[in-house]
Design an enzyme around this catalytic site. Structure first.
Site, short mmCIF file in Angstrom:
data_model
loop_
_atom_site.label_atom_id
_atom_site.label_comp_id
_atom_site.label_asym_id
_atom_site.label_seq_id
_atom_site.Cartn_x
_atom_site.Cartn_y
_atom_site.Cartn_z
N GLU A 111 12.50 -14.43 -24.53
CA GLU A 111 12.44 -14.98 -23.17
C GLU A 111 11.11 -14.58 -22.54
O GLU A 111 10.49 -13.61 -22.96
CB GLU A 111 13.57 -14.37 -22.31
CG GLU A 111 14.94 -14.69 -22.82
CD GLU A 111 16.02 -13.91 -22.08
OE1 GLU A 111 15.74 -13.29 -21.04
OE2 GLU A 111 17.15 -13.93 -22.59
N LYS A 113 9.07 -12.80 -19.62
CA LYS A 113 9.35 -11.71 -18.68
C LYS A 113 8.74 -12.14 -17.35
O LYS A 113 7.51 -12.18 -17.20
CB LYS A 113 8.74 -10.41 -19.16
CG LYS A 113 9.11 -9.21 -18.31
CD LYS A 113 8.67 -7.93 -18.98
CE LYS A 113 9.15 -6.70 -18.24
NZ LYS A 113 8.78 -6.63 -16.86
N ASP A 115 7.62 -11.97 -13.56
CA ASP A 115 7.10 -10.86 -12.76
C ASP A 115 7.45 -11.08 -11.29
O ASP A 115 6.63 -11.53 -10.50
CB ASP A 115 5.58 -10.80 -12.96
CG ASP A 115 5.00 -9.52 -12.40
OD1 ASP A 115 5.77 -8.60 -12.08
OD2 ASP A 115 3.76 -9.44 -12.28
N ARG A 134 17.68 -4.67 -6.88
CA ARG A 134 17.90 -3.59 -7.82
C ARG A 134 18.03 -2.22 -7.11
O ARG A 134 18.84 -1.41 -7.48
CB ARG A 134 16.74 -3.51 -8.81
CG ARG A 134 16.82 -2.23 -9.63
CD ARG A 134 15.43 -1.73 -9.95
NE ARG A 134 14.87 -2.53 -10.98
CZ ARG A 134 15.16 -2.35 -12.26
NH1 ARG A 134 16.00 -1.41 -12.61
NH2 ARG A 134 14.61 -3.09 -13.16
N GLU A 171 15.36 -13.06 -11.68
CA GLU A 171 14.18 -12.70 -10.92
C GLU A 171 13.95 -13.70 -9.79
O GLU A 171 14.08 -14.91 -10.00
CB GLU A 171 13.00 -12.77 -11.90
CG GLU A 171 11.97 -11.71 -11.73
CD GLU A 171 12.35 -10.33 -12.23
OE1 GLU A 171 13.48 -10.14 -12.75
OE2 GLU A 171 11.52 -9.44 -12.05
N TYR A 224 20.51 -13.04 -17.39
CA TYR A 224 21.42 -12.01 -17.90
C TYR A 224 22.78 -12.15 -17.22
O TYR A 224 22.87 -12.05 -16.00
CB TYR A 224 20.80 -10.64 -17.60
CG TYR A 224 21.50 -9.45 -18.18
CD1 TYR A 224 22.22 -9.52 -19.36
CD2 TYR A 224 21.40 -8.20 -17.55
CE1 TYR A 224 22.83 -8.40 -19.89
CE2 TYR A 224 22.01 -7.07 -18.07
CZ TYR A 224 22.73 -7.19 -19.25
OH TYR A 224 23.34 -6.07 -19.77
N LYS A 310 4.70 -6.32 -23.19
CA LYS A 310 3.86 -6.67 -22.04
C LYS A 310 2.54 -7.27 -22.50
O LYS A 310 1.89 -6.74 -23.39
CB LYS A 310 3.56 -5.42 -21.21
CG LYS A 310 4.82 -4.72 -20.69
CD LYS A 310 5.17 -5.16 -19.30
CE LYS A 310 4.38 -4.36 -18.29
NZ LYS A 310 4.86 -4.57 -16.94
N CYS A 404 -22.68 -4.69 12.17
CA CYS A 404 -22.39 -6.04 11.69
C CYS A 404 -23.58 -6.61 10.91
O CYS A 404 -24.71 -6.59 11.41
CB CYS A 404 -22.07 -6.95 12.87
SG CYS A 404 -21.81 -8.66 12.37
N CYS A 407 -25.06 -9.65 13.12
CA CYS A 407 -25.66 -9.55 14.45
C CYS A 407 -26.04 -8.11 14.84
O CYS A 407 -26.55 -7.89 15.93
CB CYS A 407 -24.70 -10.13 15.50
SG CYS A 407 -23.26 -9.10 15.80
N CYS A 422 -16.31 -6.72 13.99
CA CYS A 422 -17.50 -6.79 14.82
C CYS A 422 -17.02 -7.22 16.21
O CYS A 422 -16.44 -8.30 16.35
CB CYS A 422 -18.49 -7.81 14.26
SG CYS A 422 -19.73 -8.27 15.49
N CYS A 428 -21.88 -13.31 17.96
CA CYS A 428 -22.06 -13.14 16.51
C CYS A 428 -21.85 -14.49 15.82
O CYS A 428 -20.76 -15.08 15.89
CB CYS A 428 -21.05 -12.10 16.04
SG CYS A 428 -21.06 -11.80 14.28
S1 IVH Z 1 16.74 -8.31 -19.05
C1 IVH Z 1 19.33 -4.57 -19.50
N1 IVH Z 1 15.14 -10.42 -19.08
O1 IVH Z 1 11.95 -6.85 -16.18
C2 IVH Z 1 18.40 -5.72 -19.47
N2 IVH Z 1 14.59 -8.66 -17.58
O2 IVH Z 1 11.96 -3.83 -17.30
C3 IVH Z 1 18.05 -6.16 -18.11
N3 IVH Z 1 12.62 -9.10 -16.18
O3 IVH Z 1 14.50 -5.13 -14.54
C4 IVH Z 1 16.86 -6.97 -17.93
N4 IVH Z 1 12.18 -11.11 -16.98
O4 IVH Z 1 13.46 -7.18 -13.38
C5 IVH Z 1 15.37 -9.19 -18.54
N5 IVH Z 1 13.87 -12.37 -19.20
C6 IVH Z 1 14.10 -11.17 -18.67
C7 IVH Z 1 13.26 -10.63 -17.64
C8 IVH Z 1 13.54 -9.35 -17.14
C9 IVH Z 1 11.82 -10.17 -16.12
C10 IVH Z 1 12.45 -7.89 -15.37
C11 IVH Z 1 13.71 -7.38 -14.75
C12 IVH Z 1 13.98 -6.06 -15.41
C13 IVH Z 1 12.64 -5.66 -15.92
C14 IVH Z 1 12.81 -4.90 -17.22
#
Ligand code: IVH
Length: 665
Positions: A111, A113, A115, A134, A171, A224, A310, A404, A407, A422, A428
């Protein structure tokens, strides 16, 4: 009555479907206009028949105006995070650990991740009942009211094969496009910018006013599911079910078997993610079978069945050649690093934002330093560090300028603020030009011109303030270099037309620091002429809803400057609107003068917003929470028990809508 309920239900169902088509499938089947019409129809019915109120109605997405601080809620299942990895070797190690631990065939779900800000949603009988952040993983903030405004989160699920009760986590994200326009708006108001969409999104989610949340257009991805009776034993299969129920599940979610497939996925998304509308910072790998997940279990902190990989933030090293300083419309001075050009994720970077003096000091920046430049979640690259080992003995420390650059006036900084200004507002050049440019904009006076127009007219010596615009004639303008007669005439026509721009927009156009569009409207209603506003005291100003000390002081300072008063007098002589239009003034009274009124519950005869404007129109103040200063509570049906309790303990009189409307007769 029954047919009303049916009508309401049918509209709710239809609007839910359109929301889903638009926000989850990105494939709308009706126009925005038609959608708004239907939404209004539903809202009207709900106002007239409050007994059918439902917190999960699509009308509630626009945000109710109930104010509250967030309740802390214990998570039913703790919200864990994932172990982070940064190299392909670590991914291989994870895969081999899983293989050894299971000693059986397994599948890995890959999947993105995302942000953003993690959220846990609870659904009972297909209805969203709770949304919690959270927090510390054990307990978080109850942000349900705010989350209800996010269009891609279903308030009521589709179909019928969902568990009676379950949680789904994911997220909340602010799309790049929203982030960019929000920051642009904040820049115009000279407010602190958000560094990245994650901060902007989590800041939005923690707003006390769900209306602001609704206006910021947040999005979501869910990844999840948790519960006693989930549909299948496969994580992937459950996500696909959740997609059918109406959740936004990423199309990037993919089941893989081999390490090669996993690496192909990682490589593909490492570049492709740049085309996504939201920020991602890695890949998450999860064992698909829930039984296998249980078998692998958890370490003290993380699941053994999942890891995060990451992406590397793209970094480069280059030389800091100099620092320059830009002066904005309100005099705010922003430092910018000029760098030896360097390639970074496909573009050449020459400049980086330095934000303010504190940031420069934290980096302990010296001219000629070798600096690390990163383009992480931010749009503008930033300097994240300095290689001090490469610093020469004579390299000078970067000292924030004292005067400034435009001016020469000594800069000032307000207590507790990070930004230098300023103070030479009327002398200015970038401030003068910036103010004129702002005056021209569409939401201000809507005059046909931009920064280039202003630059030309300023350089020709024709304009030194906004009032000078009204002395221009097209013959003079068309004599200027590169000005066609037609565009000169257009400019002059639109300047003349601007005399009918209403007072509240003129107030915004003046460019008083911190007076944005909304504040200008509030001020215009509370002080229906510029003379009244000019003579208002600090105490009177802060009486107005949403006007705090900072804005009030800025207004007083503006009118304390005789150059501004001169400009206003000139504008007045050209016929600019400095009074609220007659029709609005005619409805104004002082019947509620000095009264602070809290609105609570739902009403039959008017909406909450209408009651709010009625209070303001009649000189009262609508306040969000009950205190000893509250004079009345205007209560409808379903007033919260906590509010009722508080009102009783403080002895605040409670009036119903009939009683309130009588006060205005
Ligand atoms: S699974 C126990 N899936 O990244 C597993 N987390 O460090 C729970 N996050 O707290 C998380 N994309 O805020 C999961 N596809 C994804 C995610 C994801 C972003 C975030 C989430 C989590 C943190 C994990």
């Amino acid at each position: 009555m029954n047919h009303i309920k049916q009508q309401i239900d049918a509209l709710r169902e239809e609007l839910n479907k359109h929301n889903y088509d638009y926000y989850v499938l990105s494939a709308p089947t009706i126009s925005d206009f038609e959608f708004d019409k239907k939404l209004k129809e539903l809202a009207d019915l709900e106002t007239r028949y409050p007994e059918f109120f439902d917190p999960n109605s699509p009308t509630q997405r626009v945000g109710s105006d109930i104010n509250k601080s967030f309740r802390q809620v214990q998570h039913k299942y703790p919200m864990l995070s994932l172990a982070n990895t940064y190299t392909e070797e670590e991914v291989t190690d994870f895969y081999n650990r899983v293989k050894k631990g299971l000693n059986d065939d397994f599948e890995i779900v890959c999947e993105l991740k995302y942000d953003g800000t993690s959220i846990s949603l609870t659904y009972v009988n297909g209805e969203l009942t709770q949304a919690v952040t959270r927090g510390d993983g054990v307990q978080g903030d109850d942000v349900t009211a705010n989350v209800r405004t996010i269009r891609s989160i279903p308030l009521r699920l589709r179909g019928s094969d969902y568990p009676a009760e379950f949680e789904i986590r994911g997220e909340i994200l602010m799309p790049w496009s929203v982030f960019e326009s929000l920051n642009k708006e904040r820049e115009e108001q000279e407010e602190m910018l958000f560094a990245n969409p994650r901060n902007a999104g989590s800041g939005t989610l923690k707003q006390q006013d769900p209306k602001i949340v609704a206006s910021r257009k947040l999005d979501s991805y869910l990844y999840y599911l948790l519960g006693e009776d989930l549909p299948t034993d496969g994580h992937y299969e459950n996500l696909m079910k959740a997609k059918e129920w109406g959740f936004k599940i990423s199309d990037a979610t993919k089941k893989c078997k081999t390490l090669d497939e996993i690496f192909a996925y990682i490589h593909y998304w490492d570049t492709e993610r740049k085309n996504l509308p939201v920020a991602t910072d890695g890949i998450v790998l999860k064992v698909n079978s829930l039984t296998q997940q249980r078998n692998l279990g958890y370490t003290s902190k993380f699941p053994r069945w999942a890891i995060a990989f990451k992406f590397q933030a793209e970094k480069a090293v280059t030389t800091l050649e100099s620092v320059s300083y830009q002066v904005g419309r309100t005099g705010a001075v922003t430092p910018v690093a000029n760098l030896k050009p360097v390639k970074l994720s496909g573009t050449t970077v020459k400049r980086a934002s330095l934000y303010n003096e504190d940031y420069i000091n934290q980096l302990d920046l010296h001219i000629n330093d070798q600096v690390y430049v990163e383009k992480g979640g931010e749009i503008i690259p930033k300097i994240t560090g300095v290689d001090t080992t490469k610093r020469g003995m004579f390299d000078a420390k970067v000292d924030f300028i004292k005067t400034c650059p435009e001016c020469g006036t000594p800069l000032v900084k307000d207590d507790g603020e990070a930004i230098y200004y300023c103070p030479n507002e009327t002398g200015c050049p970038p401030q003068i030009k910036g103010r004129i440019e702002h005056f021209l904009t569409r939401k201000a006076m809507n005059i046909a011109g931009g920064s280039e127009t202003v630059e030309h007219l300023y350089n020709a010596g024709y304009i030194r303030n906004i009032a000078d615009l009204y002395t221009l004639n097209w013959q003079d303008v068309s004599r200027l270099e590169r000005w066609a007669e037609k565009s000169a005439k257009n400019l002059i026509d639109s300047i003349h037309a601007s005399v009918s721009v209403p007072y509240e927009r003129v107030l915004f156009a003046l460019g008083i620091r911190y007076v944005g569009e909304t504040v200008a409207k509030k001020l215009a209603l509370a002080f229906p002429s510029i003379d009244l506003l000019q003579n208002a005291s600090l105490e009177e100003l802060v009486q107005v809803d949403e006007i705090g000390d900072r804005i009030a002081r800025s207004i007083i300072k503006y009118f304390g400057n005789t150059a501004n008063l001169d400009v206003i007098e000139k504008l007045r002589s050209f016929g600019i609107q400095f009074e609220l239009s007659e029709s609005i003034v005619a409805q104004r009274t002082e019947k509620l003068k000095g009264l602070s009124i809290v609105i609570s519950g739902t009403f039959e005869r008017h909406s909450r917003d209408e009651y709010k404007s009625m209070i303001e129109q009649n000189g009262g103040k609508n306040s969000g929470s009950i205190s000893s200063k509250t004079n009345y509570i205007l209560a409808g049906d379903n007033m919260g028990p906590a509010k009722l309790e508080k009102a009783k303990s403080l002895g605040v009189p409670i009036i119903d809508e009939d009683g309130f409307l009588k006060m205005l007769e």
